[in-house]
Each structure stands twice: as C-alpha cells, then as structure tokens.
Design a protein around this motif. Structure first.
Motif, PDB file in Angstrom:
ATOM      1  N   PRO A  22       0.805  -1.229   0.000  1.00 18.08           N
ATOM      2  CA  PRO A  22       0.000   0.000   0.000  1.00 18.08           C
ATOM      3  C   PRO A  22       0.834   1.273   0.000  1.00 18.08           C
ATOM      4  CG  PRO A  22      -0.058  -1.079   2.147  1.00 18.08           C
ATOM      5  CD  PRO A  22       0.571  -2.049   1.203  1.00 18.08           C
ATOM      6  N   GLN A  23       2.088   1.162   0.459  1.00 20.27           N
ATOM      7  CA  GLN A  23       2.958   2.342   0.480  1.00 20.27           C
ATOM      8  C   GLN A  23       3.265   2.860  -0.918  1.00 20.27           C
ATOM      9  OE1 GLN A  23       3.873  -0.733   1.247  1.00 20.27           O
ATOM     10  NE2 GLN A  23       5.790  -1.237   0.175  1.00 20.27           N
ATOM     11  N   ARG A  24       3.039   2.023  -1.936  1.00 19.54           N
ATOM     12  CA  ARG A  24       3.313   2.459  -3.304  1.00 19.54           C
ATOM     13  C   ARG A  24       2.390   3.580  -3.765  1.00 19.54           C
ATOM     14  NH1 ARG A  24       3.764  -2.332  -7.473  1.00 19.54           N
ATOM     15  NH2 ARG A  24       3.706  -0.497  -8.827  1.00 19.54           N
ATOM     16  N   VAL A  25       1.219   3.717  -3.123  1.00 24.73           N
ATOM     17  CA  VAL A  25       0.332   4.817  -3.478  1.00 24.73           C
ATOM     18  C   VAL A  25       1.000   6.149  -3.153  1.00 24.73           C
ATOM     19  CG1 VAL A  25      -1.871   5.937  -3.000  1.00 24.73           C
ATOM     20  CG2 VAL A  25      -1.771   3.447  -3.240  1.00 24.73           C
ATOM     21  N   GLN A  26       1.509   6.287  -1.931  1.00 22.68           N
ATOM     22  CA  GLN A  26       2.195   7.517  -1.552  1.00 22.68           C
ATOM     23  C   GLN A  26       3.449   7.732  -2.394  1.00 22.68           C
ATOM     24  OE1 GLN A  26       1.237  10.000   0.830  1.00 22.68           O
ATOM     25  NE2 GLN A  26       2.817  11.002  -0.405  1.00 22.68           N
ATOM     26  N   GLN A  27       4.186   6.674  -2.643  1.00 24.38           N
ATOM     27  CA  GLN A  27       5.385   6.789  -3.463  1.00 24.38           C
ATOM     28  C   GLN A  27       5.049   7.304  -4.858  1.00 24.38           C
ATOM     29  OE1 GLN A  27       7.038   2.842  -3.344  1.00 24.38           O
ATOM     30  NE2 GLN A  27       7.772   3.029  -1.229  1.00 24.38           N
ATOM     31  N   ALA A  28       3.955   6.818  -5.402  1.00 22.48           N
ATOM     32  CA  ALA A  28       3.560   7.242  -6.748  1.00 22.48           C
ATOM     33  C   ALA A  28       3.157   8.714  -6.769  1.00 22.48           C
ATOM     34  CB  ALA A  28       2.419   6.371  -7.269  1.00 22.48           C
ATOM     35  N   TRP A  29       2.480   9.173  -5.724  1.00 19.41           N
ATOM     36  CA  TRP A  29       2.172  10.609  -5.645  1.00 19.41           C
ATOM     37  C   TRP A  29       3.462  11.419  -5.570  1.00 19.41           C
ATOM     38  CZ3 TRP A  29      -2.115  12.064  -7.430  1.00 19.41           C
ATOM     39  CH2 TRP A  29      -3.349  11.491  -7.095  1.00 19.41           C
ATOM     40  N   ASP A  30       4.399  10.964  -4.764  1.00 21.02           N
ATOM     41  CA  ASP A  30       5.657  11.698  -4.591  1.00 21.02           C
ATOM     42  C   ASP A  30       6.454  11.785  -5.887  1.00 21.02           C
ATOM     43  OD1 ASP A  30       5.066  12.011  -1.901  1.00 21.02           O
ATOM     44  OD2 ASP A  30       6.307  10.317  -1.252  1.00 21.02           O
ATOM     45  N   GLU A  31       6.362  10.757  -6.715  1.00 21.59           N
ATOM     46  CA  GLU A  31       7.178  10.678  -7.933  1.00 21.59           C
ATOM     47  C   GLU A  31       6.447  11.151  -9.186  1.00 21.59           C
ATOM     48  OE1 GLU A  31       8.211   6.575  -8.009  1.00 21.59           O
ATOM     49  OE2 GLU A  31       9.466   6.687  -6.191  1.00 21.59           O
ATOM     50  N   ARG A  32       5.169  11.514  -9.065  1.00 24.46           N
ATOM     51  CA  ARG A  32       4.365  11.868 -10.228  1.00 24.46           C
ATOM     52  C   ARG A  32       4.909  13.118 -10.926  1.00 24.46           C
ATOM     53  NH1 ARG A  32      -0.518  14.807 -11.577  1.00 24.46           N
ATOM     54  NH2 ARG A  32      -0.455  15.868  -9.563  1.00 24.46           N
ATOM     55  N   THR A  33       4.939  13.070 -12.257  1.00 24.19           N
ATOM     56  CA  THR A  33       5.342  14.229 -13.053  1.00 24.19           C
ATOM     57  C   THR A  33       4.221  15.263 -13.040  1.00 24.19           C
ATOM     58  OG1 THR A  33       6.646  12.814 -14.515  1.00 24.19           O
ATOM     59  CG2 THR A  33       6.058  15.006 -15.342  1.00 24.19           C
ATOM     60  N   GLY A 106       1.853  13.958 -15.714  1.00 22.52           N
ATOM     61  CA  GLY A 106       1.715  15.195 -16.465  1.00 22.52           C
ATOM     62  C   GLY A 106       0.291  15.677 -16.622  1.00 22.52           C
ATOM     63  N   LYS A 107      -0.603  15.233 -15.728  1.00 23.14           N
ATOM     64  CA  LYS A 107      -2.010  15.615 -15.808  1.00 23.14           C
ATOM     65  C   LYS A 107      -2.404  16.501 -14.630  1.00 23.14           C
ATOM     66  CE  LYS A 107      -3.010  13.212 -19.512  1.00 23.14           C
ATOM     67  NZ  LYS A 107      -3.382  13.902 -20.779  1.00 23.14           N
ATOM     68  N   VAL A 108      -3.385  17.351 -14.853  1.00 27.36           N
ATOM     69  CA  VAL A 108      -4.021  18.092 -13.768  1.00 27.36           C
ATOM     70  C   VAL A 108      -4.905  17.114 -12.998  1.00 27.36           C
ATOM     71  CG1 VAL A 108      -5.730  19.881 -13.220  1.00 27.36           C
ATOM     72  CG2 VAL A 108      -3.974  20.293 -14.968  1.00 27.36           C
ATOM     73  N   VAL A 109      -4.788  17.124 -11.669  1.00 21.41           N
ATOM     74  CA  VAL A 109      -5.562  16.214 -10.838  1.00 21.41           C
ATOM     75  C   VAL A 109      -6.297  17.025  -9.782  1.00 21.41           C
ATOM     76  CG1 VAL A 109      -5.504  14.234  -9.283  1.00 21.41           C
ATOM     77  CG2 VAL A 109      -3.907  14.347 -11.207  1.00 21.41           C
ATOM     78  N   VAL A 110      -7.616  16.922  -9.770  1.00 20.14           N
ATOM     79  CA  VAL A 110      -8.450  17.630  -8.802  1.00 20.14           C
ATOM     80  C   VAL A 110      -9.168  16.589  -7.940  1.00 20.14           C
ATOM     81  CG1 VAL A 110     -10.376  19.232  -8.476  1.00 20.14           C
ATOM     82  CG2 VAL A 110      -8.757  19.571 -10.370  1.00 20.14           C
ATOM     83  N   GLY A 111      -9.022  16.703  -6.634  1.00 23.45           N
ATOM     84  CA  GLY A 111      -9.624  15.752  -5.718  1.00 23.45           C
ATOM     85  C   GLY A 111     -11.011  16.192  -5.278  1.00 23.45           C
ATOM     86  N   SER A 112     -11.968  15.276  -5.327  1.00 24.46           N
ATOM     87  CA  SER A 112     -13.331  15.549  -4.876  1.00 24.46           C
ATOM     88  C   SER A 112     -13.396  15.392  -3.358  1.00 24.46           C
ATOM     89  CB  SER A 112     -14.307  14.593  -5.558  1.00 24.46           C
ATOM     90  OG  SER A 112     -15.639  14.978  -5.332  1.00 24.46           O
ATOM     91  N   MET A 113     -14.026  16.343  -2.680  1.00 22.75           N
ATOM     92  CA  MET A 113     -13.928  16.442  -1.228  1.00 22.75           C
ATOM     93  C   MET A 113     -15.203  16.023  -0.485  1.00 22.75           C
ATOM     94  SD  MET A 113     -11.778  20.018  -1.154  1.00 22.75           S
ATOM     95  CE  MET A 113     -11.310  19.959   0.579  1.00 22.75           C
ATOM     96  N   ASN A 114     -16.332  16.620  -0.780  1.00 26.54           N
ATOM     97  CA  ASN A 114     -17.547  16.304  -0.010  1.00 26.54           C
ATOM     98  C   ASN A 114     -18.461  15.376  -0.807  1.00 26.54           C
ATOM     99  OD1 ASN A 114     -18.079  18.497  -1.769  1.00 26.54           O
ATOM    100  ND2 ASN A 114     -19.818  19.167  -0.549  1.00 26.54           N
ATOM    101  N   ARG A 115     -18.466  14.119  -0.412  1.00 32.11           N
ATOM    102  CA  ARG A 115     -19.279  13.096  -1.076  1.00 32.11           C
ATOM    103  C   ARG A 115     -20.292  12.483  -0.117  1.00 32.11           C
ATOM    104  NH1 ARG A 115     -19.709  13.323  -6.196  1.00 32.11           N
ATOM    105  NH2 ARG A 115     -19.887  15.415  -5.383  1.00 32.11           N
ATOM    106  N   GLY A 116     -20.484  13.106   1.071  1.00 33.17           N
ATOM    107  CA  GLY A 116     -21.377  12.510   2.063  1.00 33.17           C
ATOM    108  C   GLY A 116     -22.850  12.695   1.786  1.00 33.17           C
ATOM    109  N   GLY A 117     -23.200  13.621   0.884  1.00 31.79           N
ATOM    110  CA  GLY A 117     -24.605  13.825   0.547  1.00 31.79           C
ATOM    111  C   GLY A 117     -25.070  12.806  -0.467  1.00 31.79           C
TER     112      GLY A 117
END
Length: 300
Positions: A22-33, A106-117
């Motif tokens: 599971p640590q590869r998720v954080q590693q991939a964020w850290d290394e993302r272009t 090399g992509k724009v990434v936008v995280g969705s925040m409020n999904r509780g509704g």
C-alpha cells in the motif's frame, strides 16, 4: 468503442499492490510528473469521475452503468490518453487506481472532497466532507479540491455544507491550490433534491459560492450550461469550468451548447464525466476528441 486498455488482469494487479504494497500509493504521488495548471491557451478539459462515491451510478436509462470499476477505469484511461485532455477530477479510490496505472503523469488532478450527501438520502443536503481534505490535497500535490454546494433555504443541512465549504476554500487557498465550487440553488420536493437551473437561481448560487472563504484568490466555479448563461457569467469574475451532466440530449445539441458557452469571457473550459465517458454512440475517444477541439481549438 473503448479499446480495452484496462482489463481484469490490471484490476488483479491493482488489488495485489493494495494488499501487499500500500505504500506504493504515496510513493507514486511523490514521484508523479507535474505540470502547470493551465496550458498556454489558458483553457482546461477535465474528465470527471467522482459520481460513484455518492452512489450515483446511473447514466441515462442505465441505473448501474458506472458500477464496473474495470469498465470505468478503461474509459478513463482512454480519455486521459487523448490529446487535449488536461486531467481528471475524482475521489481517492479512483485517482489512486489511475495513479498506479500510470495514467496521471503530467495531468491536472483535482480531488473531490464532499461526497457525504448520498444521492436520495434524507441528509443529502448535509453534504459532509468524506473524501479529500484540504490538507491532503496540498500534501499529495494535487492541483485542487472540488466541492458540491447545494443551497436549499428550507433544509438546515445546507448551512452546515456552506460552513464546511467556506473552511475548505480558505484552507486550499492557504496551500495555493484551486478550490473548485459547484454551486446550485435547490429545493426538496417529495423527499428528493432538485437543482433549479433557471438563470436567476444560478446567479444566486454563484453569488453565494463566490463569497465563501477568507479569500477568493484561488476559487474557481463549476457550473451547468443553462439558458441565458451570459447573464449567469456576468455575476462573477471567477474562472469557470462548465459541467457536462448526464447525456440525455442529442450529442450534436450538447456540443453546440458547449461551443457557444465557451465563447463567454469567464468560461475557461469543461469538466465532463458521463457525457464523454459513456457517450450515446459508445466511442469514448471520438467524444473526447470533439470536446478537446471545442476547448482547445485543435491547438493541443
């Protein structure tokens, strides 16, 4: 049709990685272009994939169209590979799958925040922040955080959502990243939420959303294409991306409405999900190419 860039074997590898490394998720964020938010023409085309986290799986007459993760990822990877597609909007689970597949370089990434509704819930307008936090958006190097803001004057859940969105706008600005607000003036009828899509209602929603937070320096809007959109856009100086919605009309009519709306000065592009990922004709790449040409004018 999609060309099956993601299949069962890919899903098996994703699950194996999640289970053993599971640590590869954080590693991939850290290394993302990374890339600048805006390309040279100052316009954006983002693909949206945050519907499933609200339990909103339907597309047109198919209530479970988005239920298959392998099919959704296949469509997303197809879209992200097309020239002129700048990035994606999604929840952590979807974005992390794409990240591990190498589709976010090399992509724009936008995280969705409020999904509780959750769609159809009695608390739908009390739209809690159950996905990305502003802190996580900044720490992971995402380009922004997106919030859905539905204001219904007869439902107390709206004021709690307003307060939470205002706090997130301030925190995202502190991290110098985009706060993307998707506002609606809404009513509750027979236990269901309905967004009012007339120009007056959208102007009210825009004005309320624009004033949230301690600063609007990093605030963008995500708005539907409605009649008299020019009057709606005259209500704000905030850069705005237009949403695509459920593809219930003829594609040619949808594209024509997008093309006309993109001429307005405050409009800087499109954020489209189902209309591009599940087009009526079935060809994701072709639908995405049309949208990219509308947004970037064939220059990307």
């Amino acid at each position: 049709m999609t060309s099956h860039r993601v299949g069962p074997a890919d899903l098996a590898r994703l699950t194996e990685t999640r289970a053993r490394e599971p640590q590869r998720v954080q590693q991939a964020w850290d290394e993302r272009t990374l890339r600048p938010l805006l390309p040279d023409d100052g316009r954006l085309l983002l693909v949206a994939a945050d519907h499933p986290a609200r339990g909103a799986l339907g597309v047109g007459p198919e209530p479970m169209a988005m239920a298959s993760r392998s099919d959704l990822l296949d469509r997303l990877v197809t879209a992200l590979e097309r020239p002129g597609v700048d990035g994606v909007l999604g929840t952590p689970d979807v974005l992390e799958d794409l990240l591990l597949l190498g589709a976010l370089e090399g992509k724009v990434v936008v995280g969705s925040m409020n999904r509780g509704g959750l769609q159809g819930a009695s608390w739908e307008l009390d739209d809690r922040f159950t996905a990305y936090t502003a802190e996580a958006v900044g720490r992971l190097g995402l380009d922004g955080g997106k919030m859905l803001l539905r204001v219904a004057l007869d439902d107390a859940g709206s004021v709690r959502t307003l307060e939470a969105c205002a706090r997130a706008v301030t925190e995202l600005a502190d991290a110098s990243v985009m706060a993307m607000l998707e506002p609606f003036w809404s009513v509750v009828e027979d236990g269901r939420v309905r967004n009012l899509l007339d120009a007056d209602s959208m102007v009210r929603a825009v004005q309320v959303a624009s004033g949230l937070g301690a600063t609007s320096a990093h605030t963008w809007l995500k708005l539907p294409v409605v009649d008299d959109l020019a009057r709606v856009m005259d209500a704000t100086t905030l850069p705005t991306l237009l949403l695509g919605g459920d593809p219930d009309g003829a594609p040619a009519e949808t594209y024509a409405a997008w093309e006309q709306a993109l001429d307005l000065p405050s409009v800087r592009g499109l954020v489209v999900g189902r209309a591009l990922l599940y087009p009526r004709e079935g060809d994701v790449a072709a639908a995405v190419d049309v949208a990219a040409d509308l947004v970037h004018g064939g220059t990307s």
